[in-house]
Write a protein that holds these residues in place. Structure first.
Motif, PDB file in Angstrom:
ATOM      1  N   ALA A  90       0.847  -1.199   0.000  1.00 33.11           N
ATOM      2  CA  ALA A  90       0.000   0.000   0.000  1.00 33.11           C
ATOM      3  C   ALA A  90       0.881   1.248   0.000  1.00 33.11           C
ATOM      4  N   GLY A  91       0.591   2.176  -0.883  1.00 35.36           N
ATOM      5  CA  GLY A  91       1.320   3.435  -0.908  1.00 35.36           C
ATOM      6  C   GLY A  91       2.693   3.362  -1.545  1.00 35.36           C
ATOM      7  N   MET A  92       3.036   2.232  -2.170  1.00 32.29           N
ATOM      8  CA  MET A  92       4.366   2.133  -2.782  1.00 32.29           C
ATOM      9  C   MET A  92       4.485   3.094  -3.958  1.00 32.29           C
ATOM     10  N   ASP A  93       5.713   3.518  -4.216  1.00 29.64           N
ATOM     11  CA  ASP A  93       6.013   4.377  -5.366  1.00 29.64           C
ATOM     12  C   ASP A  93       6.136   3.451  -6.577  1.00 29.64           C
ATOM     13  N   LEU A  94       5.018   3.202  -7.254  1.00 27.57           N
ATOM     14  CA  LEU A  94       4.993   2.178  -8.296  1.00 27.57           C
ATOM     15  C   LEU A  94       5.982   2.448  -9.434  1.00 27.57           C
ATOM     16  N   PRO A  95       6.063   3.657  -9.972  1.00 29.03           N
ATOM     17  CA  PRO A  95       7.053   3.877 -11.042  1.00 29.03           C
ATOM     18  C   PRO A  95       8.487   3.594 -10.596  1.00 29.03           C
ATOM     19  N   ARG A  96       8.835   3.982  -9.380  1.00 30.97           N
ATOM     20  CA  ARG A  96      10.188   3.729  -8.897  1.00 30.97           C
ATOM     21  C   ARG A  96      10.418   2.239  -8.673  1.00 30.97           C
ATOM     22  N   VAL A  97       9.426   1.557  -8.085  1.00 30.26           N
ATOM     23  CA  VAL A  97       9.540   0.122  -7.842  1.00 30.26           C
ATOM     24  C   VAL A  97       9.697  -0.630  -9.158  1.00 30.26           C
ATOM     25  N   MET A  98       8.873  -0.292 -10.148  1.00 24.28           N
ATOM     26  CA  MET A  98       8.979  -0.958 -11.444  1.00 24.28           C
ATOM     27  C   MET A  98      10.317  -0.644 -12.112  1.00 24.28           C
ATOM     28  N   GLY A  99      10.801   0.575 -11.929  1.00 26.51           N
ATOM     29  CA  GLY A  99      12.115   0.929 -12.466  1.00 26.51           C
ATOM     30  C   GLY A  99      13.229   0.126 -11.823  1.00 26.51           C
ATOM     31  N   ASP A 100      13.132  -0.088 -10.502  1.00 26.80           N
ATOM     32  CA  ASP A 100      14.131  -0.906  -9.805  1.00 26.80           C
ATOM     33  C   ASP A 100      14.100  -2.345 -10.317  1.00 26.80           C
ATOM     34  N   MET A 101      12.891  -2.856 -10.568  1.00 27.90           N
ATOM     35  CA  MET A 101      12.770  -4.215 -11.112  1.00 27.90           C
ATOM     36  C   MET A 101      13.364  -4.276 -12.518  1.00 27.90           C
ATOM     37  N   ALA A 102      13.098  -3.273 -13.317  1.00 29.96           N
ATOM     38  CA  ALA A 102      13.603  -3.251 -14.691  1.00 29.96           C
ATOM     39  C   ALA A 102      15.125  -3.268 -14.728  1.00 29.96           C
ATOM     40  N   ARG A 103      15.751  -2.626 -13.763  1.00 31.61           N
ATOM     41  CA  ARG A 103      17.217  -2.595 -13.736  1.00 31.61           C
ATOM     42  C   ARG A 103      17.811  -3.985 -13.496  1.00 31.61           C
ATOM     43  N   LEU A 104      17.088  -4.814 -12.754  1.00 31.03           N
ATOM     44  CA  LEU A 104      17.559  -6.185 -12.535  1.00 31.03           C
ATOM     45  C   LEU A 104      17.678  -6.919 -13.867  1.00 31.03           C
ATOM     46  N   ARG A 105      16.711  -6.683 -14.729  1.00 31.73           N
ATOM     47  CA  ARG A 105      16.738  -7.315 -16.055  1.00 31.73           C
ATOM     48  C   ARG A 105      17.874  -6.733 -16.899  1.00 31.73           C
ATOM     49  N   LYS A 106      18.022  -5.426 -16.848  1.00 31.92           N
ATOM     50  CA  LYS A 106      19.072  -4.767 -17.635  1.00 31.92           C
ATOM     51  C   LYS A 106      20.455  -5.246 -17.216  1.00 31.92           C
ATOM     52  N   GLU A 107      20.606  -5.519 -15.917  1.00 34.96           N
ATOM     53  CA  GLU A 107      21.916  -5.904 -15.389  1.00 34.96           C
ATOM     54  C   GLU A 107      22.134  -7.422 -15.388  1.00 34.96           C
ATOM     55  N   GLY A 108      21.155  -8.177 -15.873  1.00 32.99           N
ATOM     56  CA  GLY A 108      21.341  -9.612 -16.029  1.00 32.99           C
ATOM     57  C   GLY A 108      21.034 -10.455 -14.806  1.00 32.99           C
ATOM     58  N   LEU A 109      20.475  -9.847 -13.751  1.00 32.62           N
ATOM     59  CA  LEU A 109      20.124 -10.634 -12.572  1.00 32.62           C
ATOM     60  C   LEU A 109      18.841 -11.434 -12.797  1.00 32.62           C
ATOM     61  N   ALA A 110      18.005 -10.938 -13.692  1.00 37.92           N
ATOM     62  CA  ALA A 110      16.767 -11.635 -14.033  1.00 37.92           C
ATOM     63  C   ALA A 110      16.534 -11.504 -15.532  1.00 37.92           C
ATOM     64  N   ARG A 111      16.145 -12.604 -16.164  1.00 35.61           N
ATOM     65  CA  ARG A 111      15.858 -12.553 -17.600  1.00 35.61           C
ATOM     66  C   ARG A 111      14.573 -11.785 -17.876  1.00 35.61           C
ATOM     67  N   ALA A 112      13.642 -11.851 -16.953  1.00 36.23           N
ATOM     68  CA  ALA A 112      12.382 -11.119 -17.092  1.00 36.23           C
ATOM     69  C   ALA A 112      11.863 -10.810 -15.697  1.00 36.23           C
ATOM     70  N   ILE A 113      10.990  -9.813 -15.616  1.00 37.73           N
ATOM     71  CA  ILE A 113      10.405  -9.458 -14.316  1.00 37.73           C
ATOM     72  C   ILE A 113       8.883  -9.430 -14.456  1.00 37.73           C
ATOM     73  N   GLY A 114       8.223  -9.475 -13.302  1.00 41.68           N
ATOM     74  CA  GLY A 114       6.773  -9.454 -13.316  1.00 41.68           C
ATOM     75  C   GLY A 114       6.227  -9.106 -11.953  1.00 41.68           C
ATOM     76  N   VAL A 115       4.944  -9.358 -11.774  1.00 44.13           N
ATOM     77  CA  VAL A 115       4.262  -9.015 -10.532  1.00 44.13           C
ATOM     78  C   VAL A 115       3.422 -10.201 -10.084  1.00 44.13           C
ATOM     79  N   ALA A 116       2.935 -10.120  -8.877  1.00 45.25           N
ATOM     80  CA  ALA A 116       2.026 -11.136  -8.353  1.00 45.25           C
ATOM     81  C   ALA A 116       0.981 -10.444  -7.493  1.00 45.25           C
ATOM     82  N   ASN A 117      -0.218 -10.944  -7.538  1.00 43.87           N
ATOM     83  CA  ASN A 117      -1.306 -10.432  -6.698  1.00 43.87           C
ATOM     84  C   ASN A 117      -1.623  -8.967  -6.978  1.00 43.87           C
ATOM     85  N   PHE A 118      -1.498  -8.560  -8.238  1.00 45.07           N
ATOM     86  CA  PHE A 118      -1.881  -7.216  -8.650  1.00 45.07           C
ATOM     87  C   PHE A 118      -3.311  -7.261  -9.180  1.00 45.07           C
ATOM     88  N   PRO A 119      -4.246  -6.503  -8.589  1.00 43.21           N
ATOM     89  CA  PRO A 119      -5.604  -6.439  -9.127  1.00 43.21           C
ATOM     90  C   PRO A 119      -5.615  -5.660 -10.447  1.00 43.21           C
TER      91      PRO A 119
END
Length: 275
Positions: free
Chosen positions: A110-139
């Motif tokens: 609740a109240g998370m900074d969604l653009p920043r959080v998604m940007g942090d996730m995207a960087r994991l993919r860019k840096e090779g820590l994850a081949r792809a990213i996603g979400v869970a339990n998003f309405p």
């Protein structure tokens, strides 16, 4: 029906192996068994407390890392600045791998900074820590907002089974090339004894649980991650892939007619599913 779902980002196995509540030596043995039977996707999370066992099971299997699709997730209390990368690296260390195939936000905060959080996730993919990213339990509403950030999303993992509709989410995921991954696909065991499913199962010479899984597996853009500790149950779940092609339109109509408003995973921190 293909055993994988191809998305613009990554190819995801249609049937994976869920590991929630599998831990210790028994958990590792269950993972080894699943891989020996033919599963090629493992789903875990930092909150499960079993990443080390999942990683040990993968290593003991002797399979090349590239042949097994590994998913883990960051817990909703760990979405602050600089936290996501640190928790992803900790998951990698416990799993004994250099990368994840898929890394998810386990629950929205609740109240998370969604653009920043998604940007942090995207960087994991860019840096090779994850081949792809996603979400869970998003309405639906929150998933739309996540898509609007422009960060490519591979999946939304949610509770989905024959007693719970996810039509609103599927109307978003399918046109956007996002896989809907179904957890608790047996309604936490309830569907194994459902009278309607038992009747369909008897006609096909299978189990009600296999029918419940097959109903999901035949749907476009839906992946399924049942948990099963015993080899017999693991094998039975795998056989649901072939059953999915044998269900008749009449079978599907009967399952579609079941009530679709029964949600069983309802933690205090869950989002508003109607949003």
């Amino acid at each position: 029906m293909s055993e994988r779902i191809d998305t613009p980002l990554i190819s995801i196995p249609r049937l994976g192996y869920g590991t929630w509540r599998l831990s210790g030596a028994e958990g590792q043995a269950a993972v080894e068994s699943a891989l020996s039977l033919g599963y090629r996707a493992l789903d875990t999370a930092e909150m499960y407390g079993n990443e080390a066992e999942v990683g040990a099971g993968l290593k003991a299997s002797g399979l090349p890392r590239g042949e097994v699709f590994v998913t883990s997730k960051v817990w909703w209390t760990h979405l602050g600045p600089e936290e996501i990368r640190a928790h992803c690296e900790a998951s990698l260390e416990r799993l004994g791998t250099d990368y994840l195939d898929l890394y998810l936000i386990h629950w929205p905060a609740a109240g998370m900074d969604l653009p920043r959080v998604m940007g942090d996730m995207a960087r994991l993919r860019k840096e090779g820590l994850a081949r792809a990213i996603g979400v869970a339990n998003f309405p639906p509403g929150l998933l739309k907002r996540a898509i609007e950030t422009g960060v490519p999303i591979a999946t939304n993992q949610v509770e989905y089974h024959a007693l719970l509709s996810q039509d609103r989410l599927l109307e978003i995921t399918r046109p956007n090339g996002i896989v809907l991954t179904a957890y608790s696909p047996l309604g936490q065991g309830r569907l194994a004894s459902d009278p309607k499913l038992l009747a369909i199962a008897e006609r096909h010479g299978v189990s009600a649980a296999q029918v419940a899984l097959a109903w999901l597996l035949r749907q476009d853009g839906v992946a399924v991650i049942p948990k099963a500790a015993r080899p017999e149950s693991q094998r039975s779940n795998l056989e649901a892939l072939s059953l999915a092609q044998r269900l008749t339109e009449a079978d599907i109509a009967e399952i579609d007619a079941l009530p679709k408003d029964q949600r069983f995973v309802k933690p205090d921190f869950a989002p508003d599913w109607s949003a």
